[in-house]
Scaffold this active site. Structure first.
Site, PDB file in Angstrom:
ATOM      1  N   GLU A 472       0.822  -1.212   0.000  1.00  0.00           N
ATOM      2  CA  GLU A 472       0.000   0.000   0.000  1.00  0.00           C
ATOM      3  C   GLU A 472       0.855   1.260   0.000  1.00  0.00           C
ATOM      4  OE1 GLU A 472      -3.039  -0.060  -0.722  1.00  0.00           O
ATOM      5  OE2 GLU A 472      -3.278  -2.222  -0.532  1.00  0.00           O
ATOM      6  N   HIS A 475       1.609   2.380  -3.441  1.00  0.00           N
ATOM      7  CA  HIS A 475       0.579   3.268  -4.004  1.00  0.00           C
ATOM      8  C   HIS A 475       0.775   4.699  -3.502  1.00  0.00           C
ATOM      9  CE1 HIS A 475      -1.850   0.259  -5.978  1.00  0.00           C
ATOM     10  NE2 HIS A 475      -2.151  -0.380  -4.860  1.00  0.00           N
TER      11      HIS A 475
END
Length: 683
Positions: A472, A475
């Site tokens: 994550e 991202h």
């Protein structure tokens, strides 16, 4: 008009335009949306009605500037919907969904506006635009065309109705899933039933029970996928079965939260919309605008990998069956047995007990000494926690991010603990998109679902949770390092089958020796993870790839099966269709269910992955090839990070994604590194 007391009325005066969460109440959202929708509609009308000849600035750039109030409200609201939803928030979401769909249609189907865009598009080569501006013009024209701008009036009206219905149904799907997931949490009476979980996990289950008013009991909450982390450790087979059964029952119990009828209607309406727009099915419509371009290309990759993945999974299943029979003669391997016995094999074959690794993966160390250190060494970034800024939940933490030269990049928010108001899974969202045109820098959040420990105890992560945190944050980096002019292209605003690629690349640093050695230290003694464990981790990487690849491919092929249906196809029995689709795809290994079954497949029926779940493996082709490049070029070095940033990460959607990859790699992607990584060399 919006009241000046409403915190959305003006841009936030906080650093980086962070929303003023301490002043935002649920009562501010409805008037904020009302005013935001009206303001945006007025902005668009001014552009469409402009008496001057269309220019890039008065039409395309003007659209980028339009709707500032709506951006502020929606950017905050939809983050809250996923991470901290109340009943009131969900009511507002249900009310808003069809209105927002209608608002988007009013823009895309405005004939005067499209005429201006089309006039510019037709003479785009004469306008002297720079590369990013030209790409934005082309992107806008494509978006309007795909949204039905060229359809006859009667068909446009049908399209508006379809979009409103779909927005309502997709919202209902996600809300049903959240409520059923909370309702299906497994409640246990005796700590003995949790044998194998470990003291901290049992304590967390007791705390969850207390928070739910079940003092003296133990509650195991469910995460989004079929596989539940607890199944790896629970020794009680009956409890494992209860957890698994609860997981696969979500949205499929015939109660008020049942999603079967919702799915059937979503699929039917998507197929009708695709036909109206000139496509044979929803999958063809979606993938035409991705890097794969065709359903055949996307599906072909999955179908190529499936037979070898299933063969590998069958071999793994045979090994696990032997382990099960040693404990329970005559027993047959079931889905709820797989993770438990796979962990047993891992311990025996690789002398690796992944549960015993938790004490070495304390959250703060993983974050500061792992994730942040890798970002510093690759890109020169530094992170300073800000305790003075407001948060949308007390558990959120906020870090200011600075570049190597000391300049400010933005804010990184982390929200890692599970709670009933948060949907399952893990994701990244932006509160503010980077844009030079608008003078904005990134405000990004990573949301995970880690079980919160008892007060005063450390948060110890599983190996999978460490991997998710690195993923994550990949991202987040894509957004933080964005350096584009126009918000349309900011950060992760790239094709769906490209968006997972940078985040998957960031996973590699989790086990990179100098990063792992820096953060994998015992939370009590400070002792580093023994070198033997590191070697075992590396050796064990391929073990279980049969299961992991098969469960993923089953879900991805199921997604395409649903979205290859045409407008005349009707599905009366959702469960039967799912079973037949999996059988047709060769995914009938009973002990390996799909990563998501239909009625809780949030990615495709509520999230943005409809006909796009294939994108994880599609992106992994690029990821594996990129990891090979980093490895060949001495890995964790600033010059390597700067090259990746300059050619790809910082470009967002402002360049063709495959051209960006070629600029980074020096050639087109190759599939061999992926096959090697997943043990699929026979594919």
């Amino acid at each position: 008009m919006i009241s000046p007391d409403n915190p959305f009325a003006a841009p936030s005066d906080l650093p980086y335009e962070l929303p003023p969460f301490d002043r935002i109440a649920e009562a501010h959202f409805r008037p904020g949306f009302e005013a935001g929708l009206a303001e945006h509609a007025a902005d668009v009308e001014r552009i469409a009605d402009n008496a001057e000849e269309p220019t890039f600035d008065n039409t395309i750039a003007a659209l980028e500037r339009a709707g500032a109030l709506l951006d502020r409200v929606s950017g905050t609201f939809f983050n809250i919907v996923g991470s901290n939803a109340t009943d009131e928030i969900q009511e507002i979401q249900a009310e808003l969904a069809p209105r927002l769909a209608a608002h988007a249609d009013a823009i895309h189907l405005n004939p005067r506006l499209f005429a201006r865009i089309d006039a510019l598009y037709q003479r785009r080569d004469e306008l002297g635009l720079g590369p990013e501006a030209l790409r934005l013009l082309e992107r806008r024209h494509t978006d309007f065309s795909r949204a039905g701008a060229g359809l006859p009036d009667a068909d446009q009206e049908k399209l508006r109705a379809l979009n409103e219905q779909l927005s309502t149904l997709q919202t209902r799907f996600s809300q049903n899933l959240l409520r059923d997931t909370n309702d299906l949490a497994v409640v246990l009476d005796d700590a003995a039933e949790l044998a194998g979980l470990g003291e901290s996990a049992i304590a967390a289950a007791a705390q969850t029970a207390t928070e739910r008013g079940l003092e003296g009991k133990y509650v195991l909450t469910l995460t989004l996928p079929t596989a539940q982390a607890a199944l790896e450790s629970l020794e009680n087979r009956a409890v494992r079965e209860r957890v698994f059964t609860a997981s696969v029952s979500r949205g499929n119990r015939g109660n008020e939260h049942d999603n079967n009828a919702v799915v059937a209607e979503i699929v039917r309406l998507r197929a009708e919309r695709a036909a109206l727009l000139g496509y044979p099915n929803h999958a063809a419509y979606v993938i035409a605008d991705e890097t794969a371009k065709t359903v055949e290309a996307a599906g072909g990759l999955l179908e190529r990998l499936a037979p070898v993945a299933v063969a590998n999974a069958r071999a793994e299943a045979a090994e696990l069956q032997k382990q099960l029979e040693a404990d329970l003669p005559g027993a047959t391997l079931q889905p709820w047995d797989w993770a438990f016995y796979a962990e047993k094999v891992r311990r025996e074959s690789y002398q690796l007990d992944t549960a015993a690794l938790r004490p070495y993966f304390e959250l703060d160390r993983v974050l500061h000494d792992g994730i942040f250190v890798a970002a510093n060494r690759l890109y020169g970034l530094s992170f300073t926690e800000r305790h003075d800024l407001p948060k949308y939940h007390p558990e959120v933490r906020i870090f200011e991010v600075s570049d190597a030269d000391g300049s400010e990049l933005g804010l990184f928010l982390m929200d890692y603990y599970t709670r009933d108001s948060k949907r399952g899974g893990a994701w990244m969202n932006n509160f503010v998109d980077q844009s030079r045109l608008l003078g904005r820098r990134t405000v990004v959040v990573n949301v995970l679902n880690v079980t919160k420990p008892r007060a005063g105890e450390p948060t110890l992560l599983s190996l999978d949770e460490v991997r998710t945190a690195f993923h994550e944050f990949g991202h987040a980096l894509h957004s933080l390092l964005s350096g584009v002019e126009y918000p349309t292209f900011s950060g992760t605003n790239v094709p769906r089958d490209f968006v997972e690629y940078p985040s998957q690349v960031n996973e590699m640093w989790m086990l990179w020796p100098e990063v792992l050695a820096n953060y994998a230290k015992h939370h009590e003694t400070g002792e580093p993870l023994p070198s033997g464990n590191v070697e075992q981790l590396e050796a064990a990487q391929l073990y279980g790839e049969g299961f992991r690849t098969t469960e993923y491919l089953a879900a991805a092929l199921l997604d395409l099966a649903w979205h290859r249906l045409g407008p005349d196809d009707r599905v009366g029995d959702i469960q039967r269709f799912e079973a037949e689709a999996l059988e047709k795809a060769g995914m009938t290994l009973e002990s390996v269910p799909p990563r998501y079954r239909t009625t809780y497949f949030n990615h495709i029926f509520s999230g943005g992955y409809s006909a796009g779940y294939y994108s994880y493996i599609w992106s992994e082709v690029l990821d594996a090839d990129t990891v090979e490049w980093f490895t060949e070029n001495d890995g964790l070095k600033r010059e390597n990070g700067d090259h990746f940033r300059t050619t790809l990460l910082g470009r967002g959607g402002s360049v063709d994604p495959m051209a960006a990859f070629a600029a980074f790699r020096g050639r087109e992607p190759e599939i061999e590194p992926l096959l090697k990584r997943r043990g699929l060399t026979g594919a």
